[in-house]
Scaffold this motif. Structure first.
Motif, PDB file in Angstrom:
ATOM      1  N   THR A 274       0.856  -1.198   0.135  1.00 50.92           N
ATOM      2  CA  THR A 274      -0.091   0.131  -0.094  1.00 50.92           C
ATOM      3  C   THR A 274       0.768   1.178   0.040  1.00 50.92           C
ATOM      4  OG1 THR A 274      -1.659  -1.270   1.332  1.00 50.92           O
ATOM      5  CG2 THR A 274      -1.813   1.267   1.138  1.00 50.92           C
ATOM      6  N   VAL A 275       1.920   1.100   0.833  1.00 52.28           N
ATOM      7  CA  VAL A 275       2.861   2.363   0.798  1.00 52.28           C
ATOM      8  C   VAL A 275       3.373   2.825  -0.631  1.00 52.28           C
ATOM      9  CG1 VAL A 275       4.900   3.498   1.713  1.00 52.28           C
ATOM     10  CG2 VAL A 275       3.195   1.836   3.346  1.00 52.28           C
ATOM     11  N   VAL A 276       3.914   1.443  -1.115  1.00 47.74           N
ATOM     12  CA  VAL A 276       4.493   1.715  -2.634  1.00 47.74           C
ATOM     13  C   VAL A 276       3.422   2.200  -3.464  1.00 47.74           C
ATOM     14  CG1 VAL A 276       5.412   0.114  -4.484  1.00 47.74           C
ATOM     15  CG2 VAL A 276       6.301  -0.096  -2.116  1.00 47.74           C
ATOM     16  N   ALA A 277       2.390   1.658  -3.386  1.00 45.47           N
ATOM     17  CA  ALA A 277       1.228   2.182  -4.426  1.00 45.47           C
ATOM     18  C   ALA A 277       0.988   3.681  -4.329  1.00 45.47           C
ATOM     19  CB  ALA A 277      -0.084   1.280  -4.175  1.00 45.47           C
ATOM     20  N   ALA A 278       0.981   4.008  -2.981  1.00 44.15           N
ATOM     21  CA  ALA A 278       0.809   5.286  -2.682  1.00 44.15           C
ATOM     22  C   ALA A 278       1.749   6.475  -3.391  1.00 44.15           C
ATOM     23  CB  ALA A 278       0.682   5.756  -1.056  1.00 44.15           C
ATOM     24  N   ALA A 279       3.205   5.724  -2.925  1.00 44.14           N
ATOM     25  CA  ALA A 279       4.330   6.452  -3.555  1.00 44.14           C
ATOM     26  C   ALA A 279       4.287   6.470  -5.041  1.00 44.14           C
ATOM     27  CB  ALA A 279       5.654   5.970  -3.162  1.00 44.14           C
TER      28      ALA A 279
END
Length: 67
Positions: A50-55
């Motif tokens: 999820t963090v990677v997707a947001a970034a």
């Protein structure tokens, strides 16, 4: 823990520069606005995906360094 907060701050700055809200970013990555808030503040325990997707959604790319 400082790295987690730094990533969140970078995502927040990029999101604001893109002119989108936390809710819009949440919709783009299939998460809740509460999750986006947790990422940006370095709180909670969002998944790495999820963090990677947001970034990625705000034009940032997370990389790993060997060594």
């Amino acid at each position: 823990m400082d790295d987690v907060k730094a990533i969140g701050v970078s995502i927040r700055h990029a999101r604001k520069a893109a002119g989108i809200t936390q809710g819009t970013l949440a919709d783009l990555i299939g998460a809740s606005a509460r999750t986006v808030h947790a990422i940006e503040t370095g709180t909670g325990n969002p998944s790495l995906l999820t963090v990677v997707a947001a970034a990625n959604a705000v034009g940032l790319h997370l990389v790993t360094l060997d060594g």
